[in-house]
Design a protein around this motif. Structure first.
Motif, PDB file in Angstrom:
ATOM      1  N   GLY A 105       0.829  -1.191   0.000  1.00 27.16           N
ATOM      2  CA  GLY A 105       0.000   0.000   0.000  1.00 27.16           C
ATOM      3  C   GLY A 105       0.864   1.242   0.000  1.00 27.16           C
ATOM      4  O   GLY A 105       1.855   1.307  -0.720  1.00 27.16           O
ATOM      5  N   LEU A 106       0.528   2.216   0.805  1.00 25.36           N
ATOM      6  CA  LEU A 106       1.356   3.400   0.931  1.00 25.36           C
ATOM      7  C   LEU A 106       1.132   4.051   2.278  1.00 25.36           C
ATOM      8  O   LEU A 106       0.186   3.726   3.005  1.00 25.36           O
ATOM      9  N   ARG A 107       2.018   4.982   2.603  1.00 24.22           N
ATOM     10  CA  ARG A 107       1.920   5.723   3.849  1.00 24.22           C
ATOM     11  C   ARG A 107       1.337   7.098   3.554  1.00 24.22           C
ATOM     12  O   ARG A 107       1.779   7.786   2.637  1.00 24.22           O
ATOM     13  N   VAL A 108       0.362   7.494   4.372  1.00 24.87           N
ATOM     14  CA  VAL A 108      -0.257   8.809   4.241  1.00 24.87           C
ATOM     15  C   VAL A 108       0.090   9.600   5.500  1.00 24.87           C
ATOM     16  O   VAL A 108      -0.287   9.213   6.609  1.00 24.87           O
ATOM     17  N   ASP A 109       0.829  10.690   5.327  1.00 22.62           N
ATOM     18  CA  ASP A 109       1.219  11.560   6.433  1.00 22.62           C
ATOM     19  C   ASP A 109       0.341  12.804   6.446  1.00 22.62           C
ATOM     20  O   ASP A 109       0.143  13.428   5.391  1.00 22.62           O
ATOM     21  N   ILE A 110      -0.161  13.155   7.610  1.00 26.38           N
ATOM     22  CA  ILE A 110      -1.010  14.343   7.714  1.00 26.38           C
ATOM     23  C   ILE A 110      -0.506  15.260   8.814  1.00 26.38           C
ATOM     24  O   ILE A 110       0.134  14.814   9.768  1.00 26.38           O
ATOM     25  N   ARG A 111      -0.794  16.528   8.641  1.00 26.00           N
ATOM     26  CA  ARG A 111      -0.538  17.536   9.667  1.00 26.00           C
ATOM     27  C   ARG A 111      -1.626  18.589   9.537  1.00 26.00           C
ATOM     28  O   ARG A 111      -1.715  19.284   8.517  1.00 26.00           O
TER      29      ARG A 111
ATOM     30  N   LEU B 150     -11.331  14.215  14.482  1.00 23.70           N
ATOM     31  CA  LEU B 150     -10.387  14.226  13.359  1.00 23.70           C
ATOM     32  C   LEU B 150     -10.013  12.812  12.925  1.00 23.70           C
ATOM     33  O   LEU B 150     -10.022  12.492  11.736  1.00 23.70           O
ATOM     34  N   LEU B 151      -9.666  11.949  13.884  1.00 24.96           N
ATOM     35  CA  LEU B 151      -9.303  10.567  13.539  1.00 24.96           C
ATOM     36  C   LEU B 151     -10.465   9.861  12.862  1.00 24.96           C
ATOM     37  O   LEU B 151     -10.271   9.096  11.901  1.00 24.96           O
ATOM     38  N   SER B 152     -11.674  10.118  13.322  1.00 24.49           N
ATOM     39  CA  SER B 152     -12.854   9.521  12.699  1.00 24.49           C
ATOM     40  C   SER B 152     -12.997   9.976  11.253  1.00 24.49           C
ATOM     41  O   SER B 152     -13.298   9.169  10.361  1.00 24.49           O
ATOM     42  N   ASN B 153     -12.759  11.260  10.997  1.00 22.35           N
ATOM     43  CA  ASN B 153     -12.890  11.785   9.629  1.00 22.35           C
ATOM     44  C   ASN B 153     -11.859  11.175   8.695  1.00 22.35           C
ATOM     45  O   ASN B 153     -12.174  10.791   7.560  1.00 22.35           O
ATOM     46  N   VAL B 154     -10.615  11.092   9.155  1.00 22.60           N
ATOM     47  CA  VAL B 154      -9.545  10.551   8.306  1.00 22.60           C
ATOM     48  C   VAL B 154      -9.804   9.082   7.983  1.00 22.60           C
ATOM     49  O   VAL B 154      -9.749   8.657   6.822  1.00 22.60           O
ATOM     50  N   THR B 155     -10.083   8.280   8.998  1.00 20.13           N
ATOM     51  CA  THR B 155     -10.275   6.847   8.771  1.00 20.13           C
ATOM     52  C   THR B 155     -11.558   6.559   7.990  1.00 20.13           C
ATOM     53  O   THR B 155     -11.641   5.539   7.289  1.00 20.13           O
ATOM     54  N   ARG B 156     -12.564   7.437   8.106  1.00 18.28           N
ATOM     55  CA  ARG B 156     -13.782   7.250   7.304  1.00 18.28           C
ATOM     56  C   ARG B 156     -13.479   7.415   5.809  1.00 18.28           C
ATOM     57  O   ARG B 156     -14.020   6.678   4.969  1.00 18.28           O
ATOM     58  N   VAL B 157     -12.606   8.350   5.456  1.00 14.72           N
ATOM     59  CA  VAL B 157     -12.203   8.516   4.052  1.00 14.72           C
ATOM     60  C   VAL B 157     -11.539   7.239   3.547  1.00 14.72           C
ATOM     61  O   VAL B 157     -11.816   6.771   2.428  1.00 14.72           O
TER      62      VAL B 157
ATOM     63  N   GLY C  23      -0.121  11.711  16.882  1.00 18.26           N
ATOM     64  CA  GLY C  23       0.227  12.463  18.065  1.00 18.26           C
ATOM     65  C   GLY C  23      -0.109  13.925  17.874  1.00 18.26           C
ATOM     66  O   GLY C  23      -0.745  14.310  16.877  1.00 18.26           O
ATOM     67  N   THR C  24       0.298  14.744  18.811  1.00 18.36           N
ATOM     68  CA  THR C  24       0.038  16.177  18.729  1.00 18.36           C
ATOM     69  C   THR C  24       1.331  16.941  18.933  1.00 18.36           C
ATOM     70  O   THR C  24       2.218  16.503  19.684  1.00 18.36           O
ATOM     71  N   GLN C  25       1.428  18.055  18.259  1.00 17.46           N
ATOM     72  CA  GLN C  25       2.515  19.010  18.444  1.00 17.46           C
ATOM     73  C   GLN C  25       1.878  20.381  18.559  1.00 17.46           C
ATOM     74  O   GLN C  25       1.458  20.961  17.562  1.00 17.46           O
ATOM     75  N   GLY C  26       1.799  20.876  19.776  1.00 23.40           N
ATOM     76  CA  GLY C  26       1.084  22.117  19.994  1.00 23.40           C
ATOM     77  C   GLY C  26      -0.401  21.921  19.737  1.00 23.40           C
ATOM     78  O   GLY C  26      -1.022  21.000  20.259  1.00 23.40           O
ATOM     79  N   ASP C  27      -0.971  22.781  18.890  1.00 26.17           N
ATOM     80  CA  ASP C  27      -2.385  22.671  18.531  1.00 26.17           C
ATOM     81  C   ASP C  27      -2.612  21.788  17.313  1.00 26.17           C
ATOM     82  O   ASP C  27      -3.760  21.595  16.901  1.00 26.17           O
ATOM     83  N   ASN C  28      -1.548  21.267  16.732  1.00 23.85           N
ATOM     84  CA  ASN C  28      -1.659  20.466  15.512  1.00 23.85           C
ATOM     85  C   ASN C  28      -1.628  18.976  15.797  1.00 23.85           C
ATOM     86  O   ASN C  28      -0.980  18.519  16.750  1.00 23.85           O
ATOM     87  N   ALA C  29      -2.346  18.247  14.975  1.00 24.81           N
ATOM     88  CA  ALA C  29      -2.276  16.784  14.988  1.00 24.81           C
ATOM     89  C   ALA C  29      -1.355  16.335  13.855  1.00 24.81           C
ATOM     90  O   ALA C  29      -1.434  16.860  12.741  1.00 24.81           O
ATOM     91  N   VAL C  30      -0.483  15.404  14.155  1.00 24.85           N
ATOM     92  CA  VAL C  30       0.411  14.842  13.148  1.00 24.85           C
ATOM     93  C   VAL C  30       0.265  13.324  13.194  1.00 24.85           C
ATOM     94  O   VAL C  30       0.054  12.741  14.260  1.00 24.85           O
ATOM     95  N   GLY C  31       0.355  12.697  12.047  1.00 22.67           N
ATOM     96  CA  GLY C  31       0.189  11.255  12.037  1.00 22.67           C
ATOM     97  C   GLY C  31       0.593  10.608  10.737  1.00 22.67           C
ATOM     98  O   GLY C  31       0.704  11.271   9.693  1.00 22.67           O
TER      99      GLY C  31
END
Length: 491
Positions: A365-371, A378-385, A399-407
Motif C-alpha cells: 500500500g502506501l503511507r499517508v502523512d497528515i498535519r 479528526l481521527l474519525s474523519n480521516v479513517t472514514r475517508v 500524536g500532537t505538536q502544539g495545537d496540531n495533529a500529526v500522524g
C-alpha cells in the motif's frame, strides 16, 4: 547440573551499588569514520539493555552495530549510531541529551515489566507525558477493514478527543493504544460511570463482527505516573493475543545457507554447554527499531541477555544473543519452548512492517502523512475517508505538536489492488492541513561502515553466504578493546 540465573537483589543494595558506581556514558565521534560510538558502562540489572536501546530508538537514531556484555554485576554496551540521513551525530545539544537520558534512565528504571504496565510514556518529541493527562484505550482483536474507523467514530460521538495513539496489525490480529481526553474539559475522563459506558460501547464495536469465543480485549482506564513504553506495550498486547501462533519460521538449508532468493527472517536456537548459555541467532532484513523489537521480546519472555553482537550492512542484519532464562528452573530444553521463542521473535520483527510483502520486498500500500489542526472527530474523519475508498489501515502512529495533529497511516487496498493515488487529496479535502503520501520501503536504512557476514551477488541479485564466523567469537576482543576507552564527550 545446570545453573540458572535469578535476578534478585535487595533494592537498597542495588541503590548503593548505583551510587558507588554511577553509570558512565561516552559519546565518541573520533574512533569511527562514519558512525558515532555510544558507550555505556554501568552496574547491571535485569532489563537495562532494553532501557538503553529504547533511549536511542526514541530519538530516531539508527543502530548499525552493537556489542553487549553483562556477565556478572557489570554492564557494558557499545552502540554504533547515525541519524536518519546516515550521518554522524554533530549536534552538541543532542549528544548531551543522550548522555543525560541514558544516565537518568539507568537510575530511575523507566521501563517496567509486563506485570507492571499501569502506564505508557510519551514518545520523544510529543507534548508531555500521556500518563499525567489522558485516559488510555487498549484494544486487541480480530483485524478487519473499517475497525479503526468505527472505534474512532464511537470515541467522537461520546465526546472523547484523541490526543495520540498507535495501532499495529499482524496475522489478521489488531492491537491499538489510543489516548483520549474529555472534549469539554481538557484532561482525563475521571467519571467511572462514563468510563464504563465508553468501554461498553467500544466492546460492542470490537465484538460486532467476531465469532463466539473469538479472542478480544477492550480496556479503558486512567493512568498514573508511567513507565511502560507505548511500542513495548503493543508488543505485549499482541503477544497476549497470541499473534505469533500463525507465524511461519523461515528455515534455510542444513548448512546454514539461505535458499535462493530468500531474504526472510531466519531464527535459530542452539545450546552452548560450556558456558550454560542458549545462543539465539537472528537474520532478517534490516530496518529502524529492529534491535528494540527483538530485545523487547527477549525481555518480556524473561530471558536475560548476557552477551550479544549485532551488525548490519546494506539490507540485511545479523543478531546473536547469549541468553539464560531469568526464572530458576526454566530453560529451553523442550523443543516446544524453543519453537515458541523462535515464533515470538519472528512476530516481533514482522509486526512493525506487516504492510510489506517480503518476497519480493515491495509495499502493498502506501503511507499517508497528515498535519492539521487537532479537533474532536479528526481521527474519525480521516479513517472514514479510507474506509469509504476501500482501504484498510494496517498501522497508525498519531500524536500532537502544539495545537496540531500529526500522524502516519499505512493503508492497503482491501481488494489487493493499487491504492488510489488521489487518496491524499481526498483526505486533504476532508481534514484540511498538509497531506503527503510515501511509497518508500521501511527497510531502506542509511548505509553504515559496519561489516556484514553477507555479500550481494550483483550478477544474480541473490544473497550468497560468506564463510560464517560466529559474531560472539569476535565480541570478546571488541569489548576488551573498548572497555578502557570511556571518557567525556568528544566531538
Amino acid at each position: 547440573m545446570d545453573i540458572f540465573y535469578h535476578p534478585h537483589m535487595d533494592r537498597e543494595i542495588e541503590s548503593l551499588i548505583e551510587r558507588i558506581h554511577p553509570p558512565r556514558v561516552c559519546i565518541d565521534n573520533d574512533s569511527c569514520r562514519e558512525c558515532t560510538v555510544v558507550k555505556v558502562d554501568s552496574a547491571n540489572k535485569h532489563g537495562i539493555l532494553l532501557e538503553m536501546v529504547q533511549v536511542l530508538t526514541d530519538l530516531d537514531l539508527i543502530i548499525s552495530r552493537s556489542y553487549i556484555s553483562s556477565d556478572g554485576g557489570w554492564f557494558m554496551d557499545v552502540f554504533h549510531v547515525t541519524d536518519q540521513a546516515g550521518k554522524k551525530l554533530t549536534d552538541e545539544t543532542l549528544m548531551l541529551h543522550i548522555q543525560q537520558k541514558l544516565c537518568t534512565t539507568r537510575r530511575k528504571g523507566n521501563i517496567s515489566s509486563d506485570e507492571d504496565d499501569e502506564t505508557t510514556s510519551e514518545p520523544y518529541g510529543c507534548d508531555g507525558p500521556h500518563s499525567l493527562q489522558n485516559t488510555a484505550l487498549e484494544m486487541t482483536g480480530l483485524d478487519r477493514p473499517g475497525l479503526l474507523s468505527e472505534i474512532a467514530a464511537v470515541l467522537a460521538e461520546l465526546g472523547c478527543t484523541v490526543t495520540s495513539g498507535m495501532a499495529w496489525t499482524h496475522n489478521d490480529r489488531a492491537a491499538c493504544i489510543i489516548y483520549v481526553e474529555d472534549a469539554l474539559k481538557a484532561g482525563p475522563i475521571k467519571d467511572p460511570i462514563r468510563l464504563g459506558h465508553v468501554q461498553e460501547q467500544l466492546q460492542n464495536v470490537v465484538e460486532a463482527h467476531g465469532d463466539i469465543g473469538e479472542r478480544k480485549s477492550v480496556r479503558l482506564r486512567n493512568l498514573a505516573a508511567g513507565r511502560t513504553h507505548t511500542e513495548r506495550r503493543l508488543h505485549q498486547l499482541m503477544y497476549a493475543d497470541r499473534d505469533y501462533e500463525s507465524c511461519r519460521a523461515c528455515h534455510g538449508e542444513s548448512s546454514g545457507e539461505h535458499k535462493k532468493g530468500c531474504d526472510g527472517t531466519h531464527v535459530s536456537v542452539s545450546r552452548c554447554k560450556d558456558k550454560g548459555y542458549w545462543v539465539v541467532n537472528v537474520r532478517s532484513r534490516d530496518r529502524p527499531k529492529l534491535l528494540f523489537d527483538t530485545v523487547c521480546v527477549l525481555t518480556d519472555l524473561h530471558y536475560v541477555v548476557f552477551h550479544a553482537a549485532i551488525r548490519s550492512k546494506s539490507s540485511m542484519a545479523e543478531q546473536e544473543y547469549f541468553i539464560k532464562h531469568a526464572v530458576a528452573g526454566a530453560c529451553l530444553d523442550e523443543e516446544s519452548e524453543r519453537q515458541k521463542l523462535i515464533l515470538c521473535l519472528i512476530a516481533a520483527i514482522e509486526r512493525r512492517v506487516s504492510h510489506v510483502r517480503l518476497i519480493p520486498p515491495t509495499i502493498k500500500g502506501l503511507r499517508v502523512d497528515i498535519r492539521t489542526k487537532n479537533r474532536t472527530g479528526l481521527l474519525s474523519n480521516v479513517t472514514r475517508v479510507f474506509r469509504e475508498n476501500g482501504l484498510s489501515v494496517s498501522r497508525v502512529e498519531i500524536g500532537t505538536q502544539g495545537d496540531n495533529a500529526v500522524g502516519s497511516f499505512f493503508v492497503t487496498d482491501c481488494s489487493g489492488q493499487q491504492v488510489n493515488p488521489n487518496i491524499a487529496e481526498l483526505v486533504r479535502q476532508e481534514c484540511g492541513g498538509t497531506v503527503f503520501t510515501d511509497h518508500k520501503s521501511p527497510y531502506r536504512v542509511p548505509k553504515s561502515s559496519s561489516s556484514s557476514l553477507l555479500a550481494m551477488d550483483e550478477t544474480t541479485n541473490n544473497l550468497v553466504a560468506k564463510p560464517i564466523v560466529s559474531i560472539g567469537n569476535m565480541l570478546w576482543s571488541q569489548i576488551e578493546r573498548l572497555s578502557g576507552s570511556f571518557g567525556s564527550i568528544r566531538s
